[in-house]
Each structure stands twice: as structure tokens, then as C-alpha cells.
Write a protein that holds these residues in place. Structure first.
Motif, PDB file in Angstrom:
ATOM      1  N   VAL A  13      52.833  31.192  41.057  1.00 16.18           N
ATOM      2  CA  VAL A  13      51.645  31.939  40.643  1.00 16.18           C
ATOM      3  C   VAL A  13      51.263  32.943  41.734  1.00 16.18           C
ATOM      4  O   VAL A  13      51.371  32.646  42.923  1.00 16.18           O
ATOM      5  CB  VAL A  13      50.471  30.976  40.368  1.00 16.18           C
ATOM      6  CG1 VAL A  13      49.167  31.754  40.136  1.00 16.18           C
ATOM      7  CG2 VAL A  13      50.775  30.088  39.171  1.00 16.18           C
ATOM      8  N   ILE A  14      50.822  34.130  41.332  1.00 19.14           N
ATOM      9  CA  ILE A  14      50.291  35.115  42.277  1.00 19.14           C
ATOM     10  C   ILE A  14      48.767  35.039  42.219  1.00 19.14           C
ATOM     11  O   ILE A  14      48.152  35.352  41.194  1.00 19.14           O
ATOM     12  CB  ILE A  14      50.766  36.531  41.949  1.00 19.14           C
ATOM     13  CG1 ILE A  14      52.298  36.631  42.061  1.00 19.14           C
ATOM     14  CG2 ILE A  14      50.107  37.544  42.905  1.00 19.14           C
ATOM     15  CD1 ILE A  14      52.850  37.996  41.672  1.00 19.14           C
ATOM     16  N   VAL A  15      48.189  34.582  43.318  1.00 18.95           N
ATOM     17  CA  VAL A  15      46.737  34.468  43.436  1.00 18.95           C
ATOM     18  C   VAL A  15      46.203  35.739  44.082  1.00 18.95           C
ATOM     19  O   VAL A  15      46.822  36.299  44.994  1.00 18.95           O
ATOM     20  CB  VAL A  15      46.372  33.232  44.292  1.00 18.95           C
ATOM     21  CG1 VAL A  15      44.888  33.220  44.613  1.00 18.95           C
ATOM     22  CG2 VAL A  15      46.767  31.964  43.565  1.00 18.95           C
ATOM     23  N   LEU A  16      45.063  36.195  43.622  1.00 18.85           N
ATOM     24  CA  LEU A  16      44.440  37.405  44.148  1.00 18.85           C
ATOM     25  C   LEU A  16      43.273  36.988  45.028  1.00 18.85           C
ATOM     26  O   LEU A  16      42.234  36.534  44.533  1.00 18.85           O
ATOM     27  CB  LEU A  16      43.994  38.304  42.998  1.00 18.85           C
ATOM     28  CG  LEU A  16      45.101  38.609  41.969  1.00 18.85           C
ATOM     29  CD1 LEU A  16      44.557  39.445  40.823  1.00 18.85           C
ATOM     30  CD2 LEU A  16      46.290  39.283  42.638  1.00 18.85           C
ATOM     31  N   SER A  17      43.428  37.139  46.333  1.00 22.01           N
ATOM     32  CA  SER A  17      42.458  36.603  47.293  1.00 22.01           C
ATOM     33  C   SER A  17      41.165  37.407  47.352  1.00 22.01           C
ATOM     34  O   SER A  17      40.155  36.909  47.843  1.00 22.01           O
ATOM     35  CB  SER A  17      43.076  36.558  48.700  1.00 22.01           C
ATOM     36  OG  SER A  17      44.270  35.798  48.691  1.00 22.01           O
ATOM     37  N   ASN A  18      41.187  38.649  46.858  1.00 22.95           N
ATOM     38  CA  ASN A  18      39.999  39.488  46.924  1.00 22.95           C
ATOM     39  C   ASN A  18      39.718  40.102  45.559  1.00 22.95           C
ATOM     40  O   ASN A  18      40.638  40.502  44.844  1.00 22.95           O
ATOM     41  CB  ASN A  18      40.193  40.620  47.944  1.00 22.95           C
ATOM     42  CG  ASN A  18      38.973  41.520  48.049  1.00 22.95           C
ATOM     43  OD1 ASN A  18      37.864  41.046  48.299  1.00 22.95           O
ATOM     44  ND2 ASN A  18      39.166  42.810  47.854  1.00 22.95           N
ATOM     45  N   CYS A  19      38.448  40.184  45.197  1.00 23.26           N
ATOM     46  CA  CYS A  19      38.035  40.884  43.980  1.00 23.26           C
ATOM     47  C   CYS A  19      37.473  42.246  44.379  1.00 23.26           C
ATOM     48  O   CYS A  19      36.435  42.304  45.060  1.00 23.26           O
ATOM     49  CB  CYS A  19      36.986  40.083  43.218  1.00 23.26           C
ATOM     50  SG  CYS A  19      36.315  40.993  41.806  1.00 23.26           S
ATOM     51  N   PRO A  20      38.103  43.335  43.978  1.00 21.42           N
ATOM     52  CA  PRO A  20      37.589  44.667  44.332  1.00 21.42           C
ATOM     53  C   PRO A  20      36.234  44.985  43.694  1.00 21.42           C
ATOM     54  O   PRO A  20      35.593  45.959  44.060  1.00 21.42           O
ATOM     55  CB  PRO A  20      38.673  45.613  43.797  1.00 21.42           C
ATOM     56  CG  PRO A  20      39.891  44.769  43.675  1.00 21.42           C
ATOM     57  CD  PRO A  20      39.394  43.414  43.301  1.00 21.42           C
ATOM     58  N   PHE A  21      35.815  44.154  42.731  1.00 22.97           N
ATOM     59  CA  PHE A  21      34.545  44.373  42.029  1.00 22.97           C
ATOM     60  C   PHE A  21      33.576  43.229  42.304  1.00 22.97           C
ATOM     61  O   PHE A  21      32.762  42.865  41.453  1.00 22.97           O
ATOM     62  CB  PHE A  21      34.804  44.500  40.525  1.00 22.97           C
ATOM     63  CG  PHE A  21      36.010  45.326  40.178  1.00 22.97           C
ATOM     64  CD1 PHE A  21      36.074  46.662  40.515  1.00 22.97           C
ATOM     65  CD2 PHE A  21      37.103  44.753  39.537  1.00 22.97           C
ATOM     66  CE1 PHE A  21      37.189  47.424  40.212  1.00 22.97           C
ATOM     67  CE2 PHE A  21      38.220  45.502  39.228  1.00 22.97           C
ATOM     68  CZ  PHE A  21      38.273  46.849  39.565  1.00 22.97           C
ATOM     69  N   HIS A  22      33.627  42.667  43.504  1.00 20.01           N
ATOM     70  CA  HIS A  22      32.990  41.389  43.817  1.00 20.01           C
ATOM     71  C   HIS A  22      31.509  41.320  43.425  1.00 20.01           C
ATOM     72  O   HIS A  22      31.103  40.424  42.682  1.00 20.01           O
ATOM     73  CB  HIS A  22      33.139  41.092  45.307  1.00 20.01           C
ATOM     74  CG  HIS A  22      32.414  39.855  45.749  1.00 20.01           C
ATOM     75  ND1 HIS A  22      32.859  38.586  45.426  1.00 20.01           N
ATOM     76  CD2 HIS A  22      31.270  39.699  46.454  1.00 20.01           C
ATOM     77  CE1 HIS A  22      32.019  37.700  45.932  1.00 20.01           C
ATOM     78  NE2 HIS A  22      31.047  38.346  46.553  1.00 20.01           N
ATOM     79  N   THR A  23      30.698  42.243  43.919  1.00 21.12           N
ATOM     80  CA  THR A  23      29.258  42.161  43.660  1.00 21.12           C
ATOM     81  C   THR A  23      28.959  42.296  42.178  1.00 21.12           C
ATOM     82  O   THR A  23      28.134  41.546  41.618  1.00 21.12           O
ATOM     83  CB  THR A  23      28.511  43.244  44.452  1.00 21.12           C
ATOM     84  OG1 THR A  23      28.740  43.041  45.852  1.00 21.12           O
ATOM     85  CG2 THR A  23      27.014  43.166  44.198  1.00 21.12           C
ATOM     86  N   LEU A  24      29.632  43.228  41.506  1.00 15.88           N
ATOM     87  CA  LEU A  24      29.445  43.377  40.066  1.00 15.88           C
ATOM     88  C   LEU A  24      29.865  42.115  39.327  1.00 15.88           C
ATOM     89  O   LEU A  24      29.200  41.691  38.376  1.00 15.88           O
ATOM     90  CB  LEU A  24      30.259  44.566  39.547  1.00 15.88           C
ATOM     91  CG  LEU A  24      29.765  45.965  39.911  1.00 15.88           C
ATOM     92  CD1 LEU A  24      30.756  47.011  39.432  1.00 15.88           C
ATOM     93  CD2 LEU A  24      28.393  46.220  39.295  1.00 15.88           C
TER      94      LEU A  24
END
Length: 229
Positions: free
Chosen positions: A167-178
Motif C-alpha cells: 500500500v502507498i500511504v500519503l503522510s501529508n494532506c495538502p488540503f489539511h485545514t480544509l
């Protein structure tokens, strides 16, 4: 807008900010952007009490970093034979520079949301359905225009991918606050954006699935044969 972790990717916005870390260069940048007309090397040097060669060096470095635009003009207003060579002048670049750590892409989200609202208002189609379609279309475009591997493209757009088994996990959300404040809307948009990226890259072996977990993006990439979590 991601990255094979074995390669260093230099963000041009980070490079631009780093160029302003040098004090003389920052003074020159501040001087140029405050002027109503483009500035010559001689003018900048005289205004800041610098040697012309020093001013020229730093102005060109700022231009290389795309923080300043270079134009050529004859200040005398004369033209034709004997008018002399046009002077090399500097002015503020139209480029916008934004650096956030971790990487955030709120402008991208804002454009998708604005497009969805406008099209929904014009057609009557539910806004969320339009948002999902627009996100998928953008993802496909990003994948088709950046034919590379999935890691490179995800890294470029700030998702900070890493492998956990198959699985490829995405460690950061570029839209975090939203995503924190409007979870269903933003995570749905993100899911369709990443699905579009996979389709644009022809990454048939992977599928984007919602898999919320604290401290990471709500979407992960799983083998296509695997059921979504």
C-alpha cells in the motif's frame, strides 16, 4: 504539484525564498519592487550604495530565481542609429511564491471548489457531483502532462508518499485545514483527484481508496485487486 524518495526534488518556490536569504539580495529585491518603473543596474547600485558589479550579480541571481523580470528599454526615448543599446532593466516578476511546511495546496482546492460552484449554479447539477468530476479531470490532466512514476508526481504535489507493504500511504494532506473543517467535501474531492492522477498515469495496478487515519491523508493507494478499506 509526486516523488521517488531516492531522488532530491528541489521546489522552485523554496529556491526563490532561499535566494532572498542573502541580505544584499533582499535589499535589492525590496528596492526594485517598490519602484513604479523598471530599475537599471546603475540606479539600483546608486540607491543602495553598492558597486555596480555587485548590484548586477545579485539582480541577475534574482532574475534566475524568477523573482524579477528582465526587460530592455532605451531610457533616452531615442530610436534608430546612434540611439545606443537598450539598457537591461529589472522589475517585479508576476510569479507568485508561496512556501508552507508541510506542503499545502489550498489554491488548487480553491480553484476546484470555485469551478464546481459556478458550474453547478449554471447547470443545476449538484455541486458535489461537479466537484468530483472536476477533481477527476484535473487529476487526469496532471497524470497525462507529467508522465512519470506515481511517487514522483505525488511528492511534487505534497502528499509525501511512502510504502507500507503493498500500500502507498500519503503522510501529508495538502488540503489539511480544509479537510479538518469540511471533511466529507474535501476528502471526496481528494479521492477523485488521486483517482484521476492514477488514470492519467495509466497506473492500472493501483486504486485510490478512502482510509482515514490520524496524522495522514484520508486517501491511500492500494493494489487494484484489493477491496477498499
Amino acid at each position: 504539484m509526486l516523488v521517488d524518495t531516492s531522488k532530491e526534488v528541489r521546489d522552485p518556490d523554496v529556491s526563490a525564498v532561499a535566494a532572498l536569504d542573502e541580505p544584499t539580495r533582499r535589499r535589492l529585491y525590496d528596492h526594485v519592487v517598490r519602484q513604479p518603473i523598471p530599475v537599471s543596474r546603475d540606479e539600483a547600485a546608486a540607491a543602495l550604495g553598492l558597486a555596480r558589479k555587485t548590484a548586477a550579480f545579485h539582480l541577475d541571481r534574482l532574475a534566475d530565481a524568477l523573482l524579477l523580470d528582465v526587460v530592455y528599454e532605451r531610457r533616452s526615448g531615442r530610436s534608430g542609429p546612434g540611439a545606443g543599446r537598450p539598457a537591461k532593466l529589472y522589475r517585479r516578476s508576476a510569479r507568485q511564491v508561496a512556501v508552507t511546511l508541510p506542503d499545502r495546496r489550498y489554491e488548487l482546492a480553491g480553484r476546484l471548489l470555485a469551478q464546481a460552484v459556478e458550474e453547478s449554479d449554471a447547470t443545476g447539477e449538484p455541486v458535489r457531483r461537479v466537484l468530483h468530476r472536476k477533481a477527476d479531470e484535473l487529476g487526469r490532466q496532471l497524470g497525462e502532462q507529467n508522465k512519470t512514476n506515481v511517487f514522483d508526481l505525488l511528492e511534487r504535489y505534497g502528499f509525501e508518499p511512502r510504502r507500507e507493504g503493498d500500500v502507498i500511504v500519503l503522510s501529508n494532506c495538502p488540503f489539511h485545514t480544509l479537510a479538518q473543517e469540511h471533511t466529507e467535501t474535501v476528502c471526496g474531492m481528494n479521492l477523485h483527484l488521486l483517482s484521476g492522477i492514477l488514470n492519467g498515469l495509466d497506473a492500472a495496478g493501483l486504486q485510490a481508496c478512502l482510509a482515514p487515519s490520524p496524522g495522514r491523508c484520508c486517501v491511500q493507494l492500494q493494489p487494484a485487486a484489493q477491496e477498499a478499506v
